[in-house]
Design a protein around this motif. Structure first.
Motif, mmCIF file in Angstrom:
data_model
loop_
_atom_site.group_PDB
_atom_site.id
_atom_site.type_symbol
_atom_site.label_atom_id
_atom_site.label_comp_id
_atom_site.label_asym_id
_atom_site.label_seq_id
_atom_site.Cartn_x
_atom_site.Cartn_y
_atom_site.Cartn_z
ATOM 1 N N GLU A 196 0.836 -1.199 0.000
ATOM 2 C CA GLU A 196 0.000 0.000 0.000
ATOM 3 C C GLU A 196 0.872 1.251 0.000
ATOM 4 O OE1 GLU A 196 -3.926 -1.712 2.424
ATOM 5 O OE2 GLU A 196 -2.830 0.019 3.193
ATOM 6 N N ILE A 197 0.338 2.301 -0.600
ATOM 7 C CA ILE A 197 0.936 3.636 -0.551
ATOM 8 C C ILE A 197 -0.158 4.620 -0.164
ATOM 9 C CG2 ILE A 197 1.772 5.546 -1.969
ATOM 10 C CD1 ILE A 197 3.553 3.705 -3.443
ATOM 11 N N ASP A 198 0.150 5.472 0.789
ATOM 12 C CA ASP A 198 -0.728 6.562 1.204
ATOM 13 C C ASP A 198 0.048 7.854 0.977
ATOM 14 O OD1 ASP A 198 -2.194 8.528 2.545
ATOM 15 O OD2 ASP A 198 -2.839 7.164 4.130
ATOM 16 N N VAL A 199 -0.420 8.681 0.037
ATOM 17 C CA VAL A 199 0.329 9.897 -0.308
ATOM 18 C C VAL A 199 -0.084 11.090 0.541
ATOM 19 C CG1 VAL A 199 0.747 9.131 -2.664
ATOM 20 C CG2 VAL A 199 -1.291 10.513 -2.178
ATOM 21 N N ASP A 200 -0.963 10.862 1.526
ATOM 22 C CA ASP A 200 -1.401 11.920 2.433
ATOM 23 C C ASP A 200 -2.003 13.086 1.650
ATOM 24 O OD1 ASP A 200 -1.860 13.126 4.897
ATOM 25 O OD2 ASP A 200 0.098 14.102 4.949
ATOM 26 N N ARG A 201 -2.962 12.738 0.796
ATOM 27 C CA ARG A 201 -3.647 13.758 -0.005
ATOM 28 C C ARG A 201 -4.468 14.644 0.915
ATOM 29 N NH1 ARG A 201 -5.442 13.557 -5.624
ATOM 30 N NH2 ARG A 201 -7.203 14.981 -5.974
ATOM 31 N N PRO A 202 -4.357 15.964 0.801
ATOM 32 C CA PRO A 202 -5.126 16.854 1.682
ATOM 33 C C PRO A 202 -6.626 16.637 1.535
ATOM 34 C CG PRO A 202 -3.414 18.064 0.518
ATOM 35 C CD PRO A 202 -3.468 16.698 -0.104
ATOM 36 N N GLU A 203 -7.327 16.725 2.645
ATOM 37 C CA GLU A 203 -8.782 16.527 2.623
ATOM 38 C C GLU A 203 -9.459 17.474 1.638
ATOM 39 O OE1 GLU A 203 -10.853 14.419 4.116
ATOM 40 O OE2 GLU A 203 -9.229 13.274 5.043
ATOM 41 N N ALA A 204 -8.960 18.697 1.568
ATOM 42 C CA ALA A 204 -9.586 19.694 0.702
ATOM 43 C C ALA A 204 -9.476 19.324 -0.773
ATOM 44 C CB ALA A 204 -8.941 21.061 0.938
ATOM 45 N N ALA A 205 -8.464 18.506 -1.109
ATOM 46 C CA ALA A 205 -8.269 18.131 -2.505
ATOM 47 C C ALA A 205 -9.246 17.048 -2.950
ATOM 48 C CB ALA A 205 -6.834 17.653 -2.724
ATOM 49 N N GLY A 206 -9.816 16.314 -1.990
ATOM 50 C CA GLY A 206 -10.744 15.242 -2.334
ATOM 51 C C GLY A 206 -10.036 14.116 -3.073
ATOM 52 N N GLY A 207 -10.810 13.199 -3.615
ATOM 53 C CA GLY A 207 -10.244 12.127 -4.409
ATOM 54 C C GLY A 207 -9.537 11.071 -3.584
ATOM 55 N N LEU A 208 -8.812 10.233 -4.285
ATOM 56 C CA LEU A 208 -8.152 9.087 -3.677
ATOM 57 C C LEU A 208 -6.811 9.501 -3.079
ATOM 58 C CD1 LEU A 208 -8.401 5.954 -3.385
ATOM 59 C CD2 LEU A 208 -7.081 5.792 -5.515
ATOM 60 N N GLY A 209 -6.531 9.024 -1.856
ATOM 61 C CA GLY A 209 -5.272 9.355 -1.208
ATOM 62 C C GLY A 209 -4.407 8.157 -0.891
ATOM 63 N N GLN A 250 1.760 13.969 -1.287
ATOM 64 C CA GLN A 250 1.002 15.208 -1.446
ATOM 65 C C GLN A 250 0.807 15.926 -0.121
ATOM 66 O OE1 GLN A 250 -2.522 14.777 -3.933
ATOM 67 N NE2 GLN A 250 -1.636 12.966 -4.914
ATOM 68 N N GLY A 251 1.249 15.324 0.959
ATOM 69 C CA GLY A 251 1.172 15.907 2.286
ATOM 70 C C GLY A 251 2.431 15.560 3.051
ATOM 71 N N PRO A 252 2.545 15.998 4.290
ATOM 72 C CA PRO A 252 3.786 15.802 5.047
ATOM 73 C C PRO A 252 3.966 14.409 5.642
ATOM 74 C CG PRO A 252 2.195 16.995 6.379
ATOM 75 C CD PRO A 252 1.573 16.842 5.019
ATOM 76 N N ARG A 253 2.931 13.552 5.585
ATOM 77 C CA ARG A 253 3.006 12.253 6.251
ATOM 78 C C ARG A 253 2.665 11.100 5.300
ATOM 79 N NH1 ARG A 253 0.481 15.774 9.415
ATOM 80 N NH2 ARG A 253 -1.548 14.979 8.764
ATOM 81 N N PRO A 254 3.420 10.943 4.219
ATOM 82 C CA PRO A 254 3.165 9.777 3.359
ATOM 83 C C PRO A 254 3.533 8.491 4.094
ATOM 84 C CG PRO A 254 5.216 10.827 2.732
ATOM 85 C CD PRO A 254 4.578 11.727 3.771
ATOM 86 N N ARG A 255 2.870 7.419 3.736
ATOM 87 C CA ARG A 255 3.109 6.134 4.386
ATOM 88 C C ARG A 255 3.116 5.029 3.326
ATOM 89 N NH1 ARG A 255 -0.132 9.238 7.354
ATOM 90 N NH2 ARG A 255 -2.001 8.539 6.270
ATOM 91 N N TYR A 256 3.753 3.940 3.679
ATOM 92 C CA TYR A 256 3.717 2.772 2.796
ATOM 93 C C TYR A 256 3.644 1.524 3.662
ATOM 94 C CZ TYR A 256 8.616 1.817 3.886
ATOM 95 O OH TYR A 256 9.781 1.518 4.531
ATOM 96 N N LEU A 257 3.206 0.446 3.054
ATOM 97 C CA LEU A 257 3.101 -0.836 3.735
ATOM 98 C C LEU A 257 3.602 -1.922 2.811
ATOM 99 C CD1 LEU A 257 1.998 -2.576 6.134
ATOM 100 C CD2 LEU A 257 -0.164 -2.703 4.859
ATOM 101 N N CYS A 258 4.504 -2.734 3.292
ATOM 102 C CA CYS A 258 4.966 -3.919 2.572
ATOM 103 C C CYS A 258 4.889 -5.078 3.562
ATOM 104 C CB CYS A 258 6.383 -3.726 2.057
ATOM 105 S SG CYS A 258 7.054 -5.203 1.244
ATOM 106 N N GLU A 259 3.850 -5.882 3.441
ATOM 107 C CA GLU A 259 3.565 -6.906 4.436
ATOM 108 C C GLU A 259 3.423 -8.288 3.789
ATOM 109 O OE1 GLU A 259 0.299 -7.832 7.983
ATOM 110 O OE2 GLU A 259 -0.214 -6.454 6.352
#
Length: 283
Positions: A225-238, A268-277
């Motif tokens: 998984e990848i979470d790009v920390d898309r801002p709430e105001a931008a909407g769409g998939l994050g 897209q934000g200051p706290r991107p995250r990833y998961l490799c499980e």
């Protein structure tokens, strides 16, 4: 969620899906014996990032355009090479705004003896798919529902290959359908590789997908998984994910190199995250 791909081509979710796809195909290509790919929800095959749809969202600017800016670390670039070469080939043939979808990428990676089944139900999109695949005898486009394509083409006669399942998530029960159809296909072809793409908007739905697959006794899973920390105001998939059943050997090691670099570059934000499980890697 309704994921109409023309609006989202080349975005961060495509990057994850397509980079991992090309890594899987690279592993499949190591052995001499042929393989088959079944792309259940194939889409148009190729997209124009200068089209009205793409320009309405500009999502590619935070996806493929970010990777165009400059190279990543050498170890990352070595793993990105199959994807980068395919994108470059699509641009050389179709112009700088071209972005290849999964059928085009598969066609680029395949050898003479390998085969692709690409299913697309929407009539106009199917026409684009057939144009993207051209007269390549290795590829067959089917104007049928993706789930029917899955049921009718598993197991393949090659007994080796990949099922790519990338539904549009237009129906409320799409996650449940994805789990049920994968479990049914796996019973028929337990040695195949299955790559299940999913959006992460409802984390409970994503967790339920994984739980259903695990409860069915399917071993050897890799959750990416990848979470790009898309801002709430931008909407769409994050955030987005891939669940790989029977992942090739070393794919998890490759993902541990790729995902930190991709999540940082695509943030897209200051706290991107990833998961490799890896899950039950020896199952």
């Amino acid at each position: 969620m309704n994921y109409r791909h023309g609006f989202h081509a080349g975005n961060f979710a495509d990057i994850l899906k397509h980079v991992v796809l090309m890594r899987i195909l690279a592993h499949l290509g190591v052995k001499d014996t042929p393989y088959r790919i079944v792309d259940t929800h194939a889409g148009a095959g190729r997209y124009d990032l200068g089209s009205e749809e793409a320009l309405r969202t500009h999502e590619w600017r935070d996806g493929v355009a970010r990777l165009d800016q400059s190279p990543l670390a050498p170890a990352v670039e070595e793993l990105l090479k199959p994807w980068r070469e395919a994108v470059a080939a699509a641009r050389e043939r179709h112009g700088s705004d071209a972005y290849p979808g999964s059928p085009w990428l598969c066609r680029h990676a395949m050898r003479a003896e390998d085969r692709l089944i690409a299913a697309e139900l929407h009539p106009q999109t199917y026409k684009k798919l057939t144009a993207a695949l051209g007269r390549d005898s290795r590829c067959k486009a089917l104007a049928i529902d993706g789930w029917n394509a899955l049921r009718g083409n598993v197991p393949p006669k090659e007994r080796r290959g990949l099922i790519l399942i990338d539904p549009p998530f237009e129906e409320k029960d799409e996650f449940a359908t994805l789990a049920a159809e994968t479990i049914a296909a796996h019973r028929k072809w337990p040695t195949g590789i299955y790559a299940l793409w999913y959006p992460v908007k409802d984390r409970r739905a994503a967790a339920d997908l994984l739980g259903a697959i695990e409860d069915a006794g399917i071993g050897r899973l890799l959750r990416l998984e990848i979470d790009v920390d898309r801002p709430e105001a931008a909407g769409g998939l994050g955030a987005t994910g891939l669940l790989v059943v029977n992942p090739p050997w070393r794919l998890a090691d490759e993902a541990r190199i790729l995902l930190p670099a991709l999540s940082e570059r695509l943030a897209q934000g200051p706290r991107p995250r990833y998961l490799c499980e890896p899950i039950r890697p020896d199952g």
